[in-house]
Design a protein around this motif. Sequence first.
Motif, short mmCIF file in Angstrom:
data_model
loop_
_atom_site.label_atom_id
_atom_site.label_comp_id
_atom_site.label_asym_id
_atom_site.label_seq_id
_atom_site.Cartn_x
_atom_site.Cartn_y
_atom_site.Cartn_z
N MET A 5 0.85 -1.20 0.00
CA MET A 5 0.00 0.00 0.00
C MET A 5 0.88 1.24 0.00
SD MET A 5 -2.99 -1.04 2.74
CE MET A 5 -4.06 -2.46 2.45
N GLY A 6 0.72 2.07 -1.02
CA GLY A 6 1.50 3.31 -1.13
C GLY A 6 0.95 4.18 -2.24
N THR A 7 1.35 5.45 -2.24
CA THR A 7 0.80 6.37 -3.24
C THR A 7 1.86 7.24 -3.92
OG1 THR A 7 -1.34 6.41 -2.12
CG2 THR A 7 -0.86 8.25 -3.60
N PRO A 8 2.73 7.98 -3.20
CA PRO A 8 3.64 8.91 -3.87
C PRO A 8 4.93 8.24 -4.33
CG PRO A 8 3.86 9.17 -1.53
CD PRO A 8 2.81 8.12 -1.74
N GLU A 9 5.82 9.05 -4.87
CA GLU A 9 7.11 8.58 -5.36
C GLU A 9 7.91 7.88 -4.27
OE1 GLU A 9 9.57 8.02 -8.57
OE2 GLU A 9 7.86 9.39 -8.71
N PHE A 10 7.79 8.36 -3.04
CA PHE A 10 8.52 7.77 -1.91
C PHE A 10 8.23 6.29 -1.74
CE2 PHE A 10 8.78 6.67 2.62
CZ PHE A 10 10.08 7.07 2.92
N SER A 11 7.04 5.84 -2.16
CA SER A 11 6.63 4.44 -1.96
C SER A 11 7.30 3.47 -2.92
CB SER A 11 5.10 4.33 -2.15
OG SER A 11 4.41 5.30 -1.42
N ILE A 12 7.66 3.94 -4.10
CA ILE A 12 8.10 3.04 -5.16
C ILE A 12 9.37 2.25 -4.82
CG2 ILE A 12 8.99 2.98 -7.54
CD1 ILE A 12 6.90 5.05 -8.27
N PRO A 13 10.41 2.86 -4.25
CA PRO A 13 11.61 2.06 -3.93
C PRO A 13 11.31 0.88 -3.00
CG PRO A 13 12.13 4.39 -3.84
CD PRO A 13 10.65 4.30 -3.98
N SER A 14 10.36 1.05 -2.07
CA SER A 14 10.01 -0.05 -1.17
C SER A 14 9.34 -1.18 -1.94
CB SER A 14 9.08 0.45 -0.07
OG SER A 14 9.70 1.45 0.70
N LEU A 15 8.46 -0.82 -2.85
CA LEU A 15 7.82 -1.84 -3.69
C LEU A 15 8.86 -2.52 -4.57
CD1 LEU A 15 5.42 -3.34 -4.86
CD2 LEU A 15 4.87 -1.32 -6.24
N GLN A 16 9.83 -1.75 -5.06
CA GLN A 16 10.87 -2.32 -5.91
C GLN A 16 11.73 -3.33 -5.14
OE1 GLN A 16 11.43 -1.54 -9.46
NE2 GLN A 16 12.41 -3.51 -9.05
N VAL A 17 11.97 -3.06 -3.84
CA VAL A 17 12.73 -4.01 -3.02
C VAL A 17 12.01 -5.36 -2.99
CG1 VAL A 17 13.41 -4.58 -0.64
CG2 VAL A 17 13.90 -2.32 -1.57
N LEU A 18 10.70 -5.34 -2.82
CA LEU A 18 9.92 -6.58 -2.79
C LEU A 18 10.03 -7.34 -4.11
CD1 LEU A 18 6.65 -5.33 -1.04
CD2 LEU A 18 8.72 -6.24 0.02
N LEU A 19 9.96 -6.60 -5.21
CA LEU A 19 10.04 -7.22 -6.53
C LEU A 19 11.44 -7.77 -6.78
CD1 LEU A 19 7.97 -4.63 -8.60
CD2 LEU A 19 7.18 -6.77 -7.58
N ASP A 20 12.46 -7.02 -6.37
CA ASP A 20 13.84 -7.47 -6.55
C ASP A 20 14.11 -8.76 -5.78
OD1 ASP A 20 14.35 -5.29 -8.15
OD2 ASP A 20 15.37 -4.13 -6.59
N LYS A 21 13.44 -8.91 -4.63
CA LYS A 21 13.61 -10.11 -3.82
C LYS A 21 12.72 -11.26 -4.30
CE LYS A 21 15.35 -8.36 0.57
NZ LYS A 21 16.39 -9.38 0.65
N LYS A 22 11.96 -11.01 -5.37
CA LYS A 22 11.08 -12.03 -5.95
C LYS A 22 9.98 -12.46 -4.98
CE LYS A 22 13.91 -12.11 -9.47
NZ LYS A 22 13.59 -11.33 -10.69
N PHE A 23 9.59 -11.54 -4.11
CA PHE A 23 8.49 -11.84 -3.21
C PHE A 23 7.18 -11.86 -3.99
CE2 PHE A 23 10.90 -10.00 0.65
CZ PHE A 23 11.43 -11.25 0.93
N ASN A 24 6.19 -12.53 -3.43
CA ASN A 24 4.90 -12.68 -4.08
C ASN A 24 4.01 -11.49 -3.72
OD1 ASN A 24 2.63 -13.63 -5.37
ND2 ASN A 24 2.18 -15.23 -3.87
#
Length: 235
Positions: A5-24
Amino acid sequence: KIVFMGTPEFSIPSLQVLLDKKFNVICVYTQPPKKSKRGQKINLSVVHKFAKEKKIKVFCPEKFSHTDIKNLKKINPDVILVAAYGLILPSEILAIPCCGCINIHASILPKWRGAAPIQRSIMNGDKTTGISIMKMVEELDHGPIYLQSEIMIKENDTYENVYNNLVNIGKKTLDMYFSGHLYSPVPQNHSLATYAEKIKKNETQIDFSDTAYIAHKKVCAFSPKPGAYFTVNSS
């Protein structure tokens, strides 16, 4: 299974960490699209656009209705990760994930709870700030802390400088949190709490009855956006 759950630019790096770790990452929740000032265009949040590019399902409730809560219960995530989402999560949602709802906050809690921690820390002349990863509870930013990372604020650092430094340290801190080590949450000292309320338009005006230091910090806090200003020869 993770719901982000996130909205502004600040949120994207956290989401990217999850994707980089191949989390579901099952889905993303973000603020609803907004109409432009002239009403001709619908603007998606940057997180919404990013999730669409990554082909992740997106939900945009204006508030959490009974149907939205029922839908989240069906998804049954192990973790809900929140980074600058902008909606308060009701207790029914906080109780859904077996591993809890985790929030990434841009201050060293309990200092600067609330909406504008970066600007408030700069305006206050703080020498340090940082990232807190906390367990979410019903009260705003009151939850116990899993991890914190600190950065320096230099005398001439602007909002942009501090923001970029926080994004970098935030990614590293989140990476540590998901490293497999078990972190025990530590309760906050609520007696030390301060509140970073949303910036009002009139606060961006420079008052020349203030000291030069206060004016300087105001310029730093609002650079590059929305900018500090003053009026000359106003009638």
